[in-house]
Design an enzyme around this catalytic site. Sequence first.
Site: not given
Ligand code: UT7
Length: 319
Positions: A113, A246, A276
């Site tokens: 990225c 980005h 993204n």
């Molecule tokens: O170019 C660089 C590339 N990447 C990035 O920039 C990504 C950077 N990170 C992020 O943007 C965020 O960390 C994410 C959007 C990927 C995730 O958000 P988060 O607030 O950190 O969520 P999390 O991973 O802590 O997950 C929270 C909850 C989990 O459930 P539990 O364990 O709390 O019950 C996940 O299983 O959300 C759940 N979850 C979802 N629920 C619905 C994870 N993905 C999804 C989904 N839909 N797509």
Amino acid sequence: MTYAKILGTGSYLPANRVSNDDLAQRVDTSDEWISSRTGIKARHLAADGEKTSDLAVSAARRALEAANLVPADIDLIVVATATPDMQFPSTATIVQQKLGISGCPAFDVQAVCAGFVYALATADAYIRSGMATTALVIGADTFSRILDWNDRRTCVLFGDGAGAVVLGASAQKGIILSRLHSDGNYLDLLKIPAQIADGAVCGTPYLQMDGQAVFKFAVKQLAAVADEVLHAAGYTAEQIDWIVPHQANERIIAATAKHLGIGMEKVILTVAEHANTSAASIPLALDAGIRDGRIRCGQTLLFEGIGGGFAWGAVLAEY
Ligand code: UT7
């Protein structure tokens, strides 16, 4: 002094637009979850048989047209991609062949990225040193091909697309300064741990990411590199007309803008409609801002990006 000036931009998105609601039919997710956490509402996905080089060529043709140039004018091609058409040759040489150019150097840059800021800084160095006069710099990716569509933690975040910039040697101010960084100690945060070997794909050929760790790392390093590039160039944040970041997550973009004291009205945001698109996201946003008239000649732009490696960087430029 010779600068690398932006002469024209172009971009391309595949026709197939997939909304968050569409995705919620396929995996256990919701528009509310995706948009509140990332700002993403939709993404475009390449058609069967539509390759990264096809997206790149469409964007490149539009950039050449905007620059009033023809393919034969190009003497350097740099393609930033993490989803090449083939293991080798480079996607840049495939683009070169499809555009009917021969002889000039053409190579890929692999910084995921952060690929576009790496490619832009590289082409700038070629032009400043006199090794090239008219460069085609492309960011193109088809992440839909490297996602596990059953993994809701990753498949909702990405889309396909391409953006291109034609840079030309000029006495007028263009790219002012770039700063690039990488740190392989963080390679496990975002990776596809697979390779082609012994006639087979070895490893797991799908994107894996520690989302929270990436989020924290991105916020910290993008703020630092933005400060670094401004300081090195002797600019202040008030002099920036547009941040062209980005587009991974609106909250990461907002954190960088807030750190610089720049309002979101000075940020080109395309993450809602593009998601993204990895190396394509910055040139897609740039082209959108130029074509809708927000970005105008003489304005100062800050590009910043971060991705797997980890690799990150920022480029300050006058348009
Ligand atoms: O170019 C660089 C590339 N990447 C990035 O920039 C990504 C950077 N990170 C992020 O943007 C965020 O960390 C994410 C959007 C990927 C995730 O958000 P988060 O607030 O950190 O969520 P999390 O991973 O802590 O997950 C929270 C909850 C989990 O459930 P539990 O364990 O709390 O019950 C996940 O299983 O959300 C759940 N979850 C979802 N629920 C619905 C994870 N993905 C999804 C989904 N839909 N797509």
